[in-house]
Design a protein around this motif. Structure first.
Motif, PDB file in Angstrom:
ATOM      1  N   ASP A 327       0.795  -1.431   0.049  1.00 20.97           N
ATOM      2  CA  ASP A 327      -0.085  -0.080  -0.057  1.00 20.97           C
ATOM      3  C   ASP A 327       0.831   1.378  -0.127  1.00 20.97           C
ATOM      4  O   ASP A 327       1.936   1.253   0.486  1.00 20.97           O
ATOM      5  N   ARG A 328       0.224   2.505  -0.310  1.00 16.52           N
ATOM      6  CA  ARG A 328       1.006   3.633  -0.090  1.00 16.52           C
ATOM      7  C   ARG A 328       0.187   4.585   0.677  1.00 16.52           C
ATOM      8  O   ARG A 328       0.850   5.861   1.034  1.00 16.52           O
ATOM      9  N   GLY A 329      -0.796   4.177   1.189  1.00 15.45           N
ATOM     10  CA  GLY A 329      -1.309   5.181   2.113  1.00 15.45           C
ATOM     11  C   GLY A 329      -1.338   5.030   3.770  1.00 15.45           C
ATOM     12  O   GLY A 329      -0.487   4.356   4.095  1.00 15.45           O
ATOM     13  N   THR A 330      -1.976   5.725   4.420  1.00 17.83           N
ATOM     14  CA  THR A 330      -1.795   5.642   5.756  1.00 17.83           C
ATOM     15  C   THR A 330      -2.481   4.509   6.449  1.00 17.83           C
ATOM     16  O   THR A 330      -3.136   3.655   5.637  1.00 17.83           O
ATOM     17  N   PHE A 331      -1.972   3.828   7.731  1.00 18.83           N
ATOM     18  CA  PHE A 331      -2.391   2.709   8.359  1.00 18.83           C
ATOM     19  C   PHE A 331      -3.439   2.997   9.101  1.00 18.83           C
ATOM     20  O   PHE A 331      -3.494   3.369  10.219  1.00 18.83           O
ATOM     21  N   GLU A 332      -4.697   2.787   8.528  1.00 19.42           N
ATOM     22  CA  GLU A 332      -6.107   3.041   9.029  1.00 19.42           C
ATOM     23  C   GLU A 332      -6.423   1.891   9.869  1.00 19.42           C
ATOM     24  O   GLU A 332      -6.668   2.106  11.121  1.00 19.42           O
ATOM     25  N   GLU A 333      -6.236   0.669   9.476  1.00 21.86           N
ATOM     26  CA  GLU A 333      -6.515  -0.535  10.233  1.00 21.86           C
ATOM     27  C   GLU A 333      -5.358  -0.884  11.114  1.00 21.86           C
ATOM     28  O   GLU A 333      -5.631  -1.419  12.122  1.00 21.86           O
TER      29      GLU A 333
END
Length: 748
Positions: A327-333
């Motif tokens: 992934d390249r997004g933030t760690f939401e889970e």
């Protein structure tokens, strides 16, 4: 959940059963190490095979007393079976010793030496004593007779192999606490082997075999809960020197923060692009792992810059594996940590809100969480979903209520009496099919959050001082989320008394098992523990287990990190090699390999792709030679050429990119703190550079010629010379060394 609690749940364990207070008396406490040694000899005799854990878990006072007794009494035969014996840094040359002495006195203040390692270095271990290790501190015994006593084993097989070697005394350092008159011990830094040793040793005792489990209390050891907390009867004998007035426990060995080089940062960045939000992470020790943690933090805390770096490096275009693996997004889970070694980086990830995906010791709960049928927030929907999946009955039973309380769906105050529920002094039928009862349960019985979740399972830990401080200062709530446990639970998928294979598989979704290698061959084999002449650098440890595990889990990947090249015997060599005479991880288990130049996706690929993918991430100074070797062996087509976008794999390109971002306070050599003073950093850099430049005769001559013409030291250099003992050289050698160092400090 504590091992102490397992006996109260549906999980039945040999350890919990045989350690019950009805069958075992509390450990006998000793305040004097020599008296404990007397007693151990009385119990097991004079032929002692001592099993001691890796790293900081060694009971130094007891081991030293036992070693000195055997050293003084040749009638005692002592064999010490262990791994990673830590020792304070000692310089090989006078210059290195002068540099290290103040640093060691400061950083290792109060840390005792382990006597047997000191004698090993001097060649003074007597004939009646043998020290055997299954994992060396990296590079610590090259060209040493100790190579003959190395035992090659997987970490998960260590208990078995030590028992085969006749271990009759097992010892380790523990933490201790007493609450409401009940004393428990924590296996602290090393729950790795003790949890598996304990039931076997008790069984041996029951069968009449003279063996002993020995603990040594140290108040500086963080008290880890959950599986690491054991009853006061798990050990037979405890050395607690705090029973003596005025005693002060020695400091734990702390590893200074390592500097992260530009190359390491690039490796860490590429690795971070492969981490899946909601996944599982295993990392090792050292600067490569610190670099991965840093980039994971960057991705979460400064996602704009992170994506800017990804785009500038063209990561998605050049290495498409990151698009479907990572992934390249933030760690939401968030992430869950499952790592034999819990490093300080996991605490950094936890504090940043990244290490937050909780896993549970209940397979139904874990499966429902994975399928997003429930969340960790408890609602009436949680209750009904459990009913729908047959975890509980519509007409609740006493067992159902106990289960719901244990996982946090019901409050602890809820009671089941005569077939009815009781809460807040009110009573209601226990029928989930009754609307009125369900509304009452929703109002008075439901908890807020699922309980018993862990964000981290680890088997041992070691790190810098601030890491130990963080563990010691954690709140009780935070501590319960970090579970130190058996290495067999963490490193393998097989059923274990702490958890089944199905449970482990459910917990470890999207696992990224990240390890380091020294070298990789073009067929995808990894070399991590030894050289082709048989000399052992470190050990296999858990690397093979994690690589094999990654191939057993459907959505898991094994990631092997290495620097593209290194200096060996004064010459620059590629760490991606055509072939090599030793293998740690065989080619059939090849998967993902990362260097500072990018990512090679090897799993399931034909050989010609494997060879060319690895050549693409090699240093450009070696690419053509590797390609010619591959073509000569018929592994790559004769007309293949290296794509132009992979032809600028040079240190200069790395430096240019790195400097651009360090000017924006991104990356940097010590993002997690520095154990060195400014003077030591300057000197250390100069000494390291000088050592590399003088590694060959030609390089030494060149440095000497520069040194002869260098000006005398000015006011900025004089304090540095004084710090290292070269401000007033007397011998010709010292005068020459001074000139060499001055030249290096001046940037010559």
């Amino acid at each position: 959940m504590s091992v102490l609690e397992l006996v109260d749940t549906s999980i039945t364990t040999h350890l919990a059963t045989t350690s019950s207070s009805e069958e075992r008396t509390p450990a006998t406490a000793f305040s004097d190490a020599d008296k404990l040694v007397d007693h151990i000899i009385d119990v097991v005799g004079k032929e002692i095979v001592l099993g001691a854990p890796l790293a900081i878990g060694k009971s130094v006072a007891f081991i030293n007393a036992l070693y000195q007794r055997a050293k003084a009494d040749p009638s005692i035969t002592l064999r010490i079976e262990t791994g990673i014996t830590l020792e304070k840094p000692v310089g090989k040359s006078k210059l290195e010793r002068n540099f290290l002495k103040p640093f060691v006195e400061r950083e290792f203040d109060g840390v005792p030496d382990i006597d047997y390692i000191m004698d090993l270095r001097k060649g003074a271990v007597p004939a009646n004593i043998t020290i055997s290790e299954f994992f060396f501190k990296a590079g610590s015994f090259m060209n040493s007779p100790q190579q003959q006593n190395y035992t090659s084993t997987n970490y998960t097989h260590a208990v078995r192999d030590l028992l085969d070697k006749g271990v009759n005394v097992v010892t380790q350092l523990v933490a201790k606490r007493t609450i409401d008159g009940v004393t428990t011990y924590s296996l602290g830094s090393n729950s790795d082997l003790a949890l598996d040793f304990a039931p076997v040793m008790k069984e041996m005792q029951d069968n009449g075999t003279p063996v002993a489990m020995v603990a040594e209390v140290n108040t500086n050891m963080p008290f880890m809960q959950n599986h690491a907390e054991v009853a006061d009867n798990v050990f037979d004998f405890v050395l607690d020197q705090n029973l003596k007035p005025g005693h002060q426990d020695y400091s734990l060995f702390a590893a200074p923060h390592a500097s992260i080089s530009p190359e390491d940062h690039m490796i860490g960045f590429y690795a971070s692009t492969l981490i899946k939000d909601g996944g599982t992470l295993q990392i090792g020790i050292g600067s490569l792992s610190s670099a991965l943690v840093y980039s994971a933090l960057l991705r979460h805390q400064n996602n704009r810059v992170y994506n800017q770096i990804m785009d500038e490096l063209k990561v998605s275009e050049k290495f498409p594996v990151c698009r479907h693996v990572g992934d390249r997004g933030t760690f939401e889970e968030g992430l869950y940590g499952c790592s034999e070694l819990m490093v300080d980086g996991f605490v950094s990830l936890y504090e940043a809100g990244i290490l937050k995906r909780e896993v549970f010791e209940d397979l139904t709960v874990q499966t429902l969480l994975n399928r997003k049928k429930i969340t960790t927030d408890v609602t009436v929907s949680t209750l009904l979903t459990l009913l729908e999946h047959d975890a509980i009955k519509q007409q609740l039973t006493a067992q159902d209520v106990s289960y719901l309380k244990r996982i946090g769906v019901f409050r602890q105050s809820v009671e089941f009496i005569d077939g009815q529920l009781q809460a807040q002094q009110q009573t209601m039928k226990a029928d989930l099919g009754d609307t009125e009862a369900l509304q009452w349960i929703t109002k008075l019985c439901l908890g807020d959050k699922l309980t018993g979740g862990a964000v981290m399972h680890g088997a041992f830990f070691i790190g810098p001082k601030d890491f130990y401080d963080a563990l010691n200062e954690m709140s009780d709530e935070d501590h319960k989320k970090f579970c130190m446990t058996s290495v067999n639970y963490v490193n393998d998928l097989y059923d274990h008394f702490i958890g089944s294979q199905k449970l482990k598989q459910a917990q470890r979704k999207h696992a990224r098992f990240v390890n380091s290698a020294m070298m990789v061959t073009l067929n995808g084999s990894a070399i991590s523990d030894a050289l082709e002449n048989g000399q052992v650098v470190s050990g296999v440890g858990g690397q093979y287990n994690f690589v094999a595990q990654s191939h057993q889990l459907p959505d898991s990947r094994s990631i092997m990190k290495l620097r593209s090249c290194t200096v060996r015997n004064g010459k620059l060599k590629s760490n991606i090699m055509f072939n090599y005479g030793h293998t740690t991880i065989p080619r059939q288990l090849r998967d993902i390999v990362i260097t500072e130049y990018g990512i090679a996706d090897l799993r399931g690929k034909p050989d010609h792709v494997v060879y060319t993918e690895l050549i693409k991430i090699a240093d450009s100074r070696f690419q053509q030679q590797l390609l010619e070797q591959a073509k000569a062996a018929g592994k790559v087509a004769k007309d293949y050429t290296i794509p132009v976008e992979f032809g600028n794999n040079t240190p200069q390109a790395i430096q240019s990119f790195y400097q651009k971002y360090t000017q924006q306070n991104i990356f940097g050599p010590f993002p997690f703190g520095c154990s060195f003073t400014a003077e030591e950093l300057q000197l250390g850099k100069a000494l390291k550079s000088l050592k590399a430049k003088t590694a060959t005769p030609a390089g030494k001559i060149k440095c000497i010629l520069h040194a002869i013409t260098t000006p005398r030291p000015d006011n900025t250099i004089q304090p540095l010379l004084k710090r290292i003992g070269l401000d007033k050289p007397t011998s010709v050698q010292d005068k020459l060394t001074q000139r060499l160092l001055i030249a290096e400090l001046r940037g010559r």
